[in-house]
Scaffold this active site. Structure first.
Site, PDB file in Angstrom:
ATOM      1  N   ASP A   1      -4.729  -8.393  -4.974  1.00 51.30           N
ATOM      2  CA  ASP A   1      -5.126  -9.396  -3.994  1.00 51.30           C
ATOM      3  C   ASP A   1      -5.344 -10.649  -4.732  1.00 51.30           C
ATOM      4  O   ASP A   1      -4.889 -11.811  -4.376  1.00 51.30           O
ATOM      5  CB  ASP A   1      -6.208  -9.223  -2.993  1.00 51.30           C
ATOM      6  CG  ASP A   1      -5.895  -8.558  -1.864  1.00 51.30           C
ATOM      7  OD1 ASP A   1      -4.775  -8.777  -1.280  1.00 51.30           O
ATOM      8  OD2 ASP A   1      -6.371  -7.400  -1.481  1.00 51.30           O
TER       9      ASP A   1
ATOM     10  N   HIS B   1       0.816  -1.286  -0.039  1.00 52.54           N
ATOM     11  CA  HIS B   1      -0.072   0.038   0.052  1.00 52.54           C
ATOM     12  C   HIS B   1       0.804   1.226  -0.055  1.00 52.54           C
ATOM     13  O   HIS B   1       0.400   2.294  -0.604  1.00 52.54           O
ATOM     14  CB  HIS B   1      -0.961   0.046   1.097  1.00 52.54           C
ATOM     15  CG  HIS B   1      -2.239  -0.887   0.850  1.00 52.54           C
ATOM     16  ND1 HIS B   1      -2.228  -2.279   1.137  1.00 52.54           N
ATOM     17  CD2 HIS B   1      -3.130  -0.768   0.235  1.00 52.54           C
ATOM     18  CE1 HIS B   1      -3.371  -2.775   0.806  1.00 52.54           C
ATOM     19  NE2 HIS B   1      -3.938  -1.924   0.057  1.00 52.54           N
TER      20      HIS B   1
ATOM     21  N   CYS C   1      -9.630  -2.617 -10.782  1.00 52.16           N
ATOM     22  CA  CYS C   1      -8.998  -1.336  -9.712  1.00 52.16           C
ATOM     23  C   CYS C   1      -7.550  -1.754  -9.166  1.00 52.16           C
ATOM     24  O   CYS C   1      -6.983  -0.964  -8.543  1.00 52.16           O
ATOM     25  CB  CYS C   1     -10.067  -1.040  -8.978  1.00 52.16           C
ATOM     26  SG  CYS C   1     -10.518  -2.260  -7.655  1.00 52.16           S
TER      27      CYS C   1
ATOM     28  N   GLU D   1     -11.615 -10.366  -5.779  1.00 43.90           N
ATOM     29  CA  GLU D   1     -10.213 -10.425  -5.535  1.00 43.90           C
ATOM     30  C   GLU D   1      -9.743 -11.747  -4.792  1.00 43.90           C
ATOM     31  O   GLU D   1      -8.586 -11.656  -4.402  1.00 43.90           O
ATOM     32  CB  GLU D   1      -9.650  -9.168  -5.001  1.00 43.90           C
ATOM     33  CG  GLU D   1     -10.398  -8.745  -3.471  1.00 43.90           C
ATOM     34  CD  GLU D   1     -10.109  -7.466  -2.761  1.00 43.90           C
ATOM     35  OE1 GLU D   1      -9.166  -6.839  -2.811  1.00 43.90           O
ATOM     36  OE2 GLU D   1     -10.939  -7.033  -1.795  1.00 43.90           O
TER      37      GLU D   1
HETATM   38  C1  PEP Z   1      -6.482  -5.134  -4.897  1.00 43.39           C
HETATM   39  O1  PEP Z   1      -6.401  -5.939  -4.157  1.00 43.39           O
HETATM   40  O2  PEP Z   1      -6.410  -4.994  -6.186  1.00 43.39           O
HETATM   41  C2  PEP Z   1      -6.983  -3.773  -4.382  1.00 43.39           C
HETATM   42  C3  PEP Z   1      -7.384  -2.831  -5.345  1.00 43.39           C
HETATM   43  O3  PEP Z   1      -7.040  -3.476  -3.188  1.00 43.39           O
HETATM   44  P1  PEP Z   1      -6.048  -3.234  -2.450  1.00 43.39           P
HETATM   45  O4  PEP Z   1      -4.709  -3.158  -3.009  1.00 43.39           O
HETATM   46  O5  PEP Z   1      -6.225  -1.788  -1.517  1.00 43.39           O
HETATM   47  O6  PEP Z   1      -6.149  -4.571  -1.374  1.00 43.39           O
HETATM   48 MG    MG Z   2      -7.185  -5.758  -2.187  1.00 42.64          MG
END
Ligand code: PEP
Ligand code: MG
Length: 560
Positions: free
Chosen positions: A454, A188, A501, A430
């Site tokens: 994920d 993140h 996303c 995911e």
């Molecule tokens: C993902 O897992 O691709 C996602 C967009 O969520 P995060 O990266 O916040 O886990």
């Molecule tokens: Mg995720």
């Protein structure tokens, strides 16, 4: 000149002094003082400094995000000089002979408790504010620098690693680039660096020496190269790259206002991922068509205690109104795994990525879920809201989450509080389970958004936080791409739209694949919108579709 090789996770070149991130130690000393006047003067000086800092922050917020954003800091300024608050501190110092930081800490706790117990949601939200203001004053008294950067000039920030909560609280205007020893491209912190448009390099364990601090450093986020004390030639090379970067940006600017359409007329929506209401100007400046993922957990990470309904309502309302009627997908709380929040007091887990996280926490703790959904539905009256649930694995989870939405709407009806009757409800795909069950899940929701970060982690059984897994963590793996195709087909068979996303959405090597399988929306960091638009406009999808599908599904093509 010293050259260090890491892994670039957010592109761009930066030059500046190197600064090591100092973690704020906030242990408060307590002692009985005979010098009460001296302690009182220390408090008054810290209070004045805090008010000055808050004034500067209010101006910065006004310039970046408007009057409403400035209001928060102005409210904090008023709290810092509130008479009752000040008198409480004065009596602890002058009568109880407490030292200044202990007195501020005790009065802050008293006021925060008092606010938290009030009926009114707005007043409850002031509890977090009083804590925030007080820790600013305490930090000034103890010499701890908020945000960890004590420098007058912008710096390249180096750290062993940065937690998302630490990254989010940094003063972005002071950061030219990030260098971390650990981390991974889909952590993140890397995602935040890309959202903020700041070059970042990870994976330089053991190579950053303490004596480099303060020396000039250049970093190149596309190659992962770091140079300490660059010679003139390297400096010039990097400055030229910086110039080229600016020129390329200027060229891309010409794409603003143009459609995301391929040469043969296939359209795709290009939206943005954000973590905070303050990211909205970047979305609009880069001509994002909407917000495809607002990671709402960053609001929680920014607070010392559960954010109240009112606090969240204001934040969501701001994003929706600032987006002026464009679609905004807000994901409900997704904590757990690498995003830990102390006040949730989650038990320590052996495998947090497989543990109590995201929708699981919300379903297990309905009071938290309900507060967020109430704030979301109330905010829906101010724009075009889509609500999205993360980490779904089963049909029953979606049914239960939707039931909670219905309950919230009933409550709001009974209270006469307005909300839109046109809120779309969607889920993230995911987990492999959700992808495999997408034919069923599609019947329960209005859209899917694929979280490829994920989805890659869980499909390939590879920890997304672990940089050492290197080539094993391969989001281009056919298993991941085949799942995406399956999800896309199931969405379309059931008449719903599907987006991506995860970070893969911005991967230009896969744009043709995504267009070929029929993805409807790609949500990327604001800075990636125009390069992606360029790529889409350069693509002739009907010419490549068959090859792409053969590559994905054919049994005559080697699949690695
Ligand atoms: C993902 O897992 O691709 C996602 C967009 O969520 P995060 O990266 O916040 O886990
Ligand atoms: Mg995720």
């Amino acid at each position: 000149m010293i050259s260090i090789q890491g892994k670039g996770v957010s592109t761009g070149v930066a030059i500046g002094p190197l600064y090591y991130y100092h973690r704020a130690e906030n242990t408060i000393r307590r002692f009985i003082t005979e010098n009460v006047e001296e302690e009182w003067d220390r408090f008054k000086a810290a209070q004045a400094k805090a008010i000055e800092q808050l004034g500067e922050l209010a101006e910065k917020a006004r310039a970046e995000a408007g009057d409403e954003a400035a209001l928060l800091f102005e409210t904090h300024q008023m709290m810092a000089e509130d008479l009752d608050y000040e008198e409480g501190i004065e009596s602890l110092i002058k009568e109880e002979k407490q030292n200044a930081e202990a007195a501020v800490s005790d009065i802050a706790a008293q006021f925060a408790d008092m606010f938290a117990q009030m009926e009114d949601a707005y007043m409850q939200a002031r509890s977090a504010d009083v804590k925030d203001v007080s820790s600013r004053i305490i930090n000034i008294l103890t010499g701890v620098v908020q945000g960890g950067i004590d420098s007058d000039v912008p710096v390249i920030l180096a750290a062993d690693d940065l937690a998302p909560s630490e990254t989010v609280q940094l003063d972005k205007s002071k950061i030219l680039g990030f260098v971390t020893e650990g981390g991974s491209g889909s952590s993140h912190t890397a995602i935040l660096a890309r959202t903020m448009g700041i070059p970042a390099i990870i994976g330089v364990a053991g190579q950053m020496k303490p004596e480099y601090e303060g020396r000039e450093v250049v970093i190149d986020g596309s190659t992962g190269n770091i140079v300490v004390d660059p010679d003139e030639q390297t400096r010039l090379y990097m400055l030229t790259k910086l110039e080229e970067q600016k020129k390329r940006q200027k060229l891309l600017e010409q794409l603003k206002g143009k459609e995301n359409v391929t040469k043969d007329g296939q359209k795709v929506r290009v939206f943005c991922n954000i973590g905070n209401p303050e990211d909205v100007p970047a979305v609009l400046n880069n001509d994002g068509g909407g917000i495809g993922l607002f990671r709402s957990e960053f609001l929680y990470l920014n607070c010392d205690d559960y954010p109240s309904e009112e606090y969240q309502f204001e934040a969501y309302k701001k994003v929706l109104s600032d987006m002026g009627g464009k679609e905004v997908v807000i994901r409900t709380l997704d904590i757990g795994a690498d995003k830990q929040i102390d006040y949730f007091q989650l038990p320590k887990e052996e495998n947090p990525a497989l543990g109590n996280r995201a929708l699981r926490i919300c379903l297990n703790r309905p009071e938290i879920f309900k507060t967020q959904l109430r704030a979301l539905f109330r905010a829906s009256a101010y724009g075009k809201l889509c609500i999205m649930f993360p980490m779904v694995t089963s049909v029953w989870e979606v049914k239960e989450a939707r039931k909670m939405c219905e309950l919230v709407k009933k409550e709001l009806d009974a209270e006469g509080k307005p909300y839109s009757d046109d809120v779309q409800i969607g889920i993230m795909i995911e987990t492999p389970a959700a992808a495999i069950m997408s034919d069923r899940l599609a019947k329960l929701v209005d859209f899917f958004s694929c979280g490829t970060n994920d989805l890659t982690q869980y499909t390939l059984a590879c920890d997304r936080q672990n940089n050492d897994l290197g080539r094993f963590f391969n989001p281009h793996h056919p298993a991941v791409l085949r799942l995406l195709k399956m999800v896309c087909d199931n969405a379309h068979k059931n008449g719903i739209w599907v987006g991506i996303c995860g970070e893969l959405g911005a991967d230009l090597d896969l744009t043709e694949t995504f267009l070929s399988i029929g993805i409807d929306e790609l949500s990327v960091s604001p800075r990636s919108v125009l390069p992606l638009r360029q790529k889409i406009r350069d693509t002739y999808v009907s010419a490549v579709r068959q090859d792409v599908l053969n590559q994905l599904l054919g049994d005559d093509v080697p699949l690695e």
